[in-house]
Scaffold this motif. Structure first.
Motif, short mmCIF file in Angstrom:
data_model
loop_
_atom_site.label_atom_id
_atom_site.label_comp_id
_atom_site.label_asym_id
_atom_site.label_seq_id
_atom_site.Cartn_x
_atom_site.Cartn_y
_atom_site.Cartn_z
N GLU A 170 -0.12 -8.09 -4.55
CA GLU A 170 -0.75 -7.51 -3.36
C GLU A 170 0.10 -7.77 -2.12
OE1 GLU A 170 -4.76 -7.90 -0.60
OE2 GLU A 170 -4.71 -8.90 -2.54
N ASP A 171 0.61 -8.98 -1.97
CA ASP A 171 1.46 -9.31 -0.83
C ASP A 171 2.69 -8.42 -0.79
OD1 ASP A 171 -0.33 -11.30 -0.13
OD2 ASP A 171 0.89 -12.94 -0.97
N GLU A 172 3.27 -8.17 -1.96
CA GLU A 172 4.47 -7.32 -2.03
C GLU A 172 4.14 -5.87 -1.67
OE1 GLU A 172 7.83 -6.04 -5.31
OE2 GLU A 172 6.78 -7.94 -5.56
N ILE A 173 3.00 -5.40 -2.13
CA ILE A 173 2.61 -4.00 -1.88
C ILE A 173 2.41 -3.75 -0.39
CG2 ILE A 173 0.72 -2.34 -2.18
CD1 ILE A 173 0.42 -3.48 -5.03
N VAL A 174 1.76 -4.68 0.31
CA VAL A 174 1.40 -4.44 1.71
C VAL A 174 2.42 -4.96 2.71
CG1 VAL A 174 -1.06 -4.38 1.19
CG2 VAL A 174 -0.01 -6.53 1.91
N GLN A 175 3.53 -5.52 2.24
CA GLN A 175 4.48 -6.11 3.17
C GLN A 175 5.08 -5.11 4.16
OE1 GLN A 175 7.74 -7.94 1.12
NE2 GLN A 175 8.40 -6.07 0.13
N ALA A 176 5.14 -3.85 3.78
CA ALA A 176 5.73 -2.84 4.67
C ALA A 176 4.72 -2.29 5.67
CB ALA A 176 6.32 -1.71 3.86
N GLU A 203 -2.25 -3.11 11.74
CA GLU A 203 -3.26 -2.06 11.88
C GLU A 203 -3.42 -1.29 10.57
OE1 GLU A 203 -4.26 1.95 14.49
OE2 GLU A 203 -2.72 0.57 15.21
N GLU A 204 -2.32 -0.98 9.91
CA GLU A 204 -2.39 -0.28 8.63
C GLU A 204 -3.10 -1.13 7.57
OE1 GLU A 204 1.62 2.51 8.91
OE2 GLU A 204 1.83 0.41 8.29
N LYS A 205 -2.85 -2.44 7.58
CA LYS A 205 -3.52 -3.34 6.64
C LYS A 205 -5.02 -3.35 6.89
CE LYS A 205 0.43 -6.38 6.00
NZ LYS A 205 1.02 -7.70 6.28
N ARG A 206 -5.43 -3.37 8.17
CA ARG A 206 -6.86 -3.33 8.50
C ARG A 206 -7.48 -2.02 8.03
NH1 ARG A 206 -5.13 -5.78 13.17
NH2 ARG A 206 -5.01 -3.82 14.28
N THR A 207 -6.78 -0.91 8.27
CA THR A 207 -7.28 0.40 7.85
C THR A 207 -7.41 0.46 6.34
OG1 THR A 207 -6.28 1.47 9.77
CG2 THR A 207 -6.82 2.89 7.90
N LEU A 208 -6.41 -0.02 5.63
CA LEU A 208 -6.45 -0.03 4.17
C LEU A 208 -7.63 -0.85 3.67
CD1 LEU A 208 -5.28 0.58 1.38
CD2 LEU A 208 -3.76 -1.40 1.68
N LYS A 209 -7.83 -2.01 4.25
CA LYS A 209 -8.95 -2.87 3.85
C LYS A 209 -10.28 -2.17 4.08
CE LYS A 209 -10.97 -7.43 4.61
NZ LYS A 209 -10.87 -8.70 5.32
N GLU A 210 -10.44 -1.53 5.23
CA GLU A 210 -11.68 -0.81 5.54
C GLU A 210 -11.91 0.32 4.54
OE1 GLU A 210 -11.14 0.43 9.58
OE2 GLU A 210 -11.37 -1.60 10.37
#
Length: 52
Positions: A18-24, A28-35
């Protein structure tokens, strides 16, 4: 090996992926993805409950 140890090791492996997938992604994009994932999960869970 006890099942709990295996589960913990699997979780650690998943966390690394998961850390590798979202590193880029930006914060804000991480928050949007989580939502979006939460919303999708709630929708699927609702369908599963309704189908029982």
């Amino acid at each position: 090996m006890p099942k709990a140890v295996t589960l913990i090791e699997d979780f650690d492996s998943f966390q690394s992926v998961e850390d590798e997938i979202v590193q880029a992604l930006t914060a804000e994009e991480k928050r949007t993805l989580k939502e979006m994932l939460i919303k999708s999960t709630q929708t699927v869970a609702g369908h599963v409950i309704l189908s029982k």
